[in-house]
Design a protein around this motif. Structure first.
Motif, PDB file in Angstrom:
ATOM      1  N   ARG A  26       0.644  -0.860   0.180  1.00 52.71           N
ATOM      2  CA  ARG A  26      -0.054   0.108   0.016  1.00 52.71           C
ATOM      3  C   ARG A  26       0.918   1.243   0.530  1.00 52.71           C
ATOM      4  O   ARG A  26       1.922   1.684   0.606  1.00 52.71           O
ATOM      5  CB  ARG A  26      -0.567   0.110   1.161  1.00 52.71           C
ATOM      6  CG  ARG A  26      -2.085   1.735   1.473  1.00 52.71           C
ATOM      7  CD  ARG A  26      -2.420   1.503   2.401  1.00 52.71           C
ATOM      8  NE  ARG A  26      -3.218   2.335   2.604  1.00 52.71           N
ATOM      9  CZ  ARG A  26      -3.250   2.963   3.197  1.00 52.71           C
ATOM     10  NH1 ARG A  26      -1.721   3.308   4.582  1.00 52.71           N
ATOM     11  NH2 ARG A  26      -3.147   4.528   3.697  1.00 52.71           N
ATOM     12  N   ARG A  29      -2.172   7.389   0.252  1.00 51.31           N
ATOM     13  CA  ARG A  29      -3.124   7.737   1.638  1.00 51.31           C
ATOM     14  C   ARG A  29      -4.683   7.945   1.833  1.00 51.31           C
ATOM     15  O   ARG A  29      -5.184   7.593   2.778  1.00 51.31           O
ATOM     16  CB  ARG A  29      -2.301   9.295   1.969  1.00 51.31           C
ATOM     17  CG  ARG A  29      -0.536   9.185   2.033  1.00 51.31           C
ATOM     18  CD  ARG A  29      -0.157  10.933   2.401  1.00 51.31           C
ATOM     19  NE  ARG A  29       1.102  10.572   2.856  1.00 51.31           N
ATOM     20  CZ  ARG A  29       2.393  11.512   2.910  1.00 51.31           C
ATOM     21  NH1 ARG A  29       0.969  13.071   3.431  1.00 51.31           N
ATOM     22  NH2 ARG A  29       3.226  11.640   3.258  1.00 51.31           N
ATOM     23  N   THR A  30      -4.532   7.310   1.011  1.00 51.73           N
ATOM     24  CA  THR A  30      -6.279   7.603   0.960  1.00 51.73           C
ATOM     25  C   THR A  30      -6.480   6.555   0.917  1.00 51.73           C
ATOM     26  O   THR A  30      -5.822   5.013   0.012  1.00 51.73           O
ATOM     27  CB  THR A  30      -6.811   8.145  -1.142  1.00 51.73           C
ATOM     28  OG1 THR A  30      -6.703   7.708  -1.851  1.00 51.73           O
ATOM     29  CG2 THR A  30      -6.905  10.026  -0.637  1.00 51.73           C
ATOM     30  N   ARG A  51     -11.718   4.014   7.017  1.00 51.37           N
ATOM     31  CA  ARG A  51     -10.520   5.334   5.987  1.00 51.37           C
ATOM     32  C   ARG A  51      -9.498   5.540   6.514  1.00 51.37           C
ATOM     33  O   ARG A  51      -9.018   5.788   8.075  1.00 51.37           O
ATOM     34  CB  ARG A  51     -11.587   6.181   5.876  1.00 51.37           C
ATOM     35  CG  ARG A  51     -12.537   5.530   4.827  1.00 51.37           C
ATOM     36  CD  ARG A  51     -14.053   7.250   4.591  1.00 51.37           C
ATOM     37  NE  ARG A  51     -12.948   8.512   4.085  1.00 51.37           N
ATOM     38  CZ  ARG A  51     -13.417   9.171   4.003  1.00 51.37           C
ATOM     39  NH1 ARG A  51     -14.442  10.061   3.411  1.00 51.37           N
ATOM     40  NH2 ARG A  51     -12.923  11.094   4.103  1.00 51.37           N
ATOM     41  N   TRP A  52      -8.350   5.512   5.740  1.00 51.68           N
ATOM     42  CA  TRP A  52      -6.912   6.054   6.487  1.00 51.68           C
ATOM     43  C   TRP A  52      -6.840   6.939   7.039  1.00 51.68           C
ATOM     44  O   TRP A  52      -6.447   6.941   7.442  1.00 51.68           O
ATOM     45  CB  TRP A  52      -6.263   5.223   5.229  1.00 51.68           C
ATOM     46  CG  TRP A  52      -5.947   3.469   5.216  1.00 51.68           C
ATOM     47  CD1 TRP A  52      -6.762   2.839   4.528  1.00 51.68           C
ATOM     48  CD2 TRP A  52      -5.614   2.410   5.693  1.00 51.68           C
ATOM     49  NE1 TRP A  52      -6.627   1.645   3.929  1.00 51.68           N
ATOM     50  CE2 TRP A  52      -5.976   1.095   4.907  1.00 51.68           C
ATOM     51  CE3 TRP A  52      -4.721   2.456   7.190  1.00 51.68           C
ATOM     52  CZ2 TRP A  52      -5.320   0.130   5.487  1.00 51.68           C
ATOM     53  CZ3 TRP A  52      -4.016   1.580   7.749  1.00 51.68           C
ATOM     54  CH2 TRP A  52      -4.215   0.647   7.042  1.00 51.68           C
ATOM     55  N   ASP A  53      -7.677   7.753   6.277  1.00 53.91           N
ATOM     56  CA  ASP A  53      -7.503   8.546   6.502  1.00 53.91           C
ATOM     57  C   ASP A  53      -8.365   9.615   8.197  1.00 53.91           C
ATOM     58  O   ASP A  53      -7.859  10.865   8.070  1.00 53.91           O
ATOM     59  CB  ASP A  53      -8.016  10.217   5.503  1.00 53.91           C
ATOM     60  CG  ASP A  53      -9.728   9.645   5.157  1.00 53.91           C
ATOM     61  OD1 ASP A  53      -9.833  10.947   4.846  1.00 53.91           O
ATOM     62  OD2 ASP A  53     -10.275   9.037   6.515  1.00 53.91           O
ATOM     63  N   GLY A  54      -8.482   8.631   8.673  1.00 56.71           N
ATOM     64  CA  GLY A  54      -9.184   8.899  10.008  1.00 56.71           C
ATOM     65  C   GLY A  54     -11.116   9.153  10.517  1.00 56.71           C
ATOM     66  O   GLY A  54     -10.892   9.995  11.660  1.00 56.71           O
ATOM     67  N   ARG A  71      -6.676   0.829  12.833  1.00 58.27           N
ATOM     68  CA  ARG A  71      -6.204   1.312  11.425  1.00 58.27           C
ATOM     69  C   ARG A  71      -4.431   1.615  13.000  1.00 58.27           C
ATOM     70  O   ARG A  71      -4.359   2.185  13.553  1.00 58.27           O
ATOM     71  CB  ARG A  71      -5.952   1.855  10.991  1.00 58.27           C
ATOM     72  CG  ARG A  71      -6.119   3.784  10.889  1.00 58.27           C
ATOM     73  CD  ARG A  71      -6.136   4.066  10.193  1.00 58.27           C
ATOM     74  NE  ARG A  71      -5.981   5.211  10.575  1.00 58.27           N
ATOM     75  CZ  ARG A  71      -7.012   6.341  11.496  1.00 58.27           C
ATOM     76  NH1 ARG A  71      -7.909   5.684  12.241  1.00 58.27           N
ATOM     77  NH2 ARG A  71      -6.539   7.382  11.164  1.00 58.27           N
ATOM     78  N   ASP A  72      -3.430   0.528  12.161  1.00 56.28           N
ATOM     79  CA  ASP A  72      -2.630   1.719  11.979  1.00 56.28           C
ATOM     80  C   ASP A  72      -1.173   1.742  11.002  1.00 56.28           C
ATOM     81  O   ASP A  72      -1.282   1.264  10.295  1.00 56.28           O
ATOM     82  CB  ASP A  72      -0.941   0.672  13.001  1.00 56.28           C
ATOM     83  CG  ASP A  72       0.130   0.888  13.376  1.00 56.28           C
ATOM     84  OD1 ASP A  72       0.579   1.750  12.657  1.00 56.28           O
ATOM     85  OD2 ASP A  72       0.570   1.254  14.196  1.00 56.28           O
ATOM     86  N   ASN A  73      -1.479   2.795  10.981  1.00 61.06           N
ATOM     87  CA  ASN A  73      -1.128   3.899   9.100  1.00 61.06           C
ATOM     88  C   ASN A  73       0.295   3.672   8.913  1.00 61.06           C
ATOM     89  O   ASN A  73       0.948   3.349   7.236  1.00 61.06           O
ATOM     90  CB  ASN A  73      -0.987   5.034   9.111  1.00 61.06           C
ATOM     91  CG  ASN A  73      -3.028   5.939   9.070  1.00 61.06           C
ATOM     92  OD1 ASN A  73      -3.763   5.215   9.740  1.00 61.06           O
ATOM     93  ND2 ASN A  73      -2.708   6.556   7.536  1.00 61.06           N
ATOM     94  N   ASN A  76       0.274  -0.290   7.734  1.00 62.26           N
ATOM     95  CA  ASN A  76      -0.322  -1.279   6.979  1.00 62.26           C
ATOM     96  C   ASN A  76      -1.336  -1.840   7.205  1.00 62.26           C
ATOM     97  O   ASN A  76      -1.432  -2.730   6.105  1.00 62.26           O
ATOM     98  CB  ASN A  76       0.379  -1.167   5.891  1.00 62.26           C
ATOM     99  CG  ASN A  76       1.135   0.303   5.037  1.00 62.26           C
ATOM    100  OD1 ASN A  76       0.004   1.087   5.276  1.00 62.26           O
ATOM    101  ND2 ASN A  76       1.831   0.706   4.708  1.00 62.26           N
ATOM    102  N   ASN A 101     -12.103   7.039  -0.850  1.00 63.64           N
ATOM    103  CA  ASN A 101     -12.206   7.384   0.548  1.00 63.64           C
ATOM    104  C   ASN A 101     -14.048   7.119   0.285  1.00 63.64           C
ATOM    105  O   ASN A 101     -14.430   8.323   0.095  1.00 63.64           O
ATOM    106  CB  ASN A 101     -12.209   8.627   0.310  1.00 63.64           C
ATOM    107  CG  ASN A 101     -10.634   8.862   0.827  1.00 63.64           C
ATOM    108  OD1 ASN A 101      -9.717   7.741   1.657  1.00 63.64           O
ATOM    109  ND2 ASN A 101     -10.027   9.670   1.090  1.00 63.64           N
TER     110      ASN A 101
END
Length: 126
Positions: A26, A29-30, A51-54, A71-73, A76, A101
């Motif tokens: 990955r 960032r989206t 969503r990965w953007d929080g 999640r832990d960005n 990943n 998103n």
């Protein structure tokens, strides 16, 4: 992107498990990650998504208050913490991802996800 799910197993009713899903490769960032589950003869059922953007997370009514998605960005990796498990939670659990998103109302729709993990079995039984 390839998804690798793990953490399933056999647990007593009332117990807990934590599933993990690594999104290898990955770079965006989206995107959105969701968890679904399926039992034999039934359609795949939405469980939870983020969503990965929080931005907001959302849950199926059947798991809200018992399950928590996180999640832990940096790694990943997405997680599904499952507490107060019930026999009805027995299923193969899949993680899924898309670079889009997704808005809240779309996250429960499996066809919006582009990549799926291999599934991990969760069995809740005494």
């Amino acid at each position: 992107v390839q998804l690798q799910a793990s953490g399933g197993g056999l647990v007593l009713p009332g117990g807990s498990l934590r599933l993990s899903c690594v999104a290898a490769g990955r770079t965006s960032r989206t995107g959105t990650m969701g968890w679904f589950r399926q039992t034999p003869g039934k359609e795949r059922e939405f469980v939870a998504a983020f969503r990965w953007d929080g931005s907001s997370t959302n849950y199926a009514d059947s798991v809200r208050g018992r399950f928590a998605i996180s999640r832990d960005n940096a790694k990943n990796t997405g997680y599904l913490q499952m507490n107060r498990l019930e026999p009805e939670d027995t299923a193969v659990y899949f993680c899924a991802a898309t670079t889009r998103n997704l808005i809240t109302s779309s996250r429960s729709i499996s066809t919006y996800y582009d990549v799926w993990g291999q599934g991990t079995q969760v069995t809740v039984s005494s």
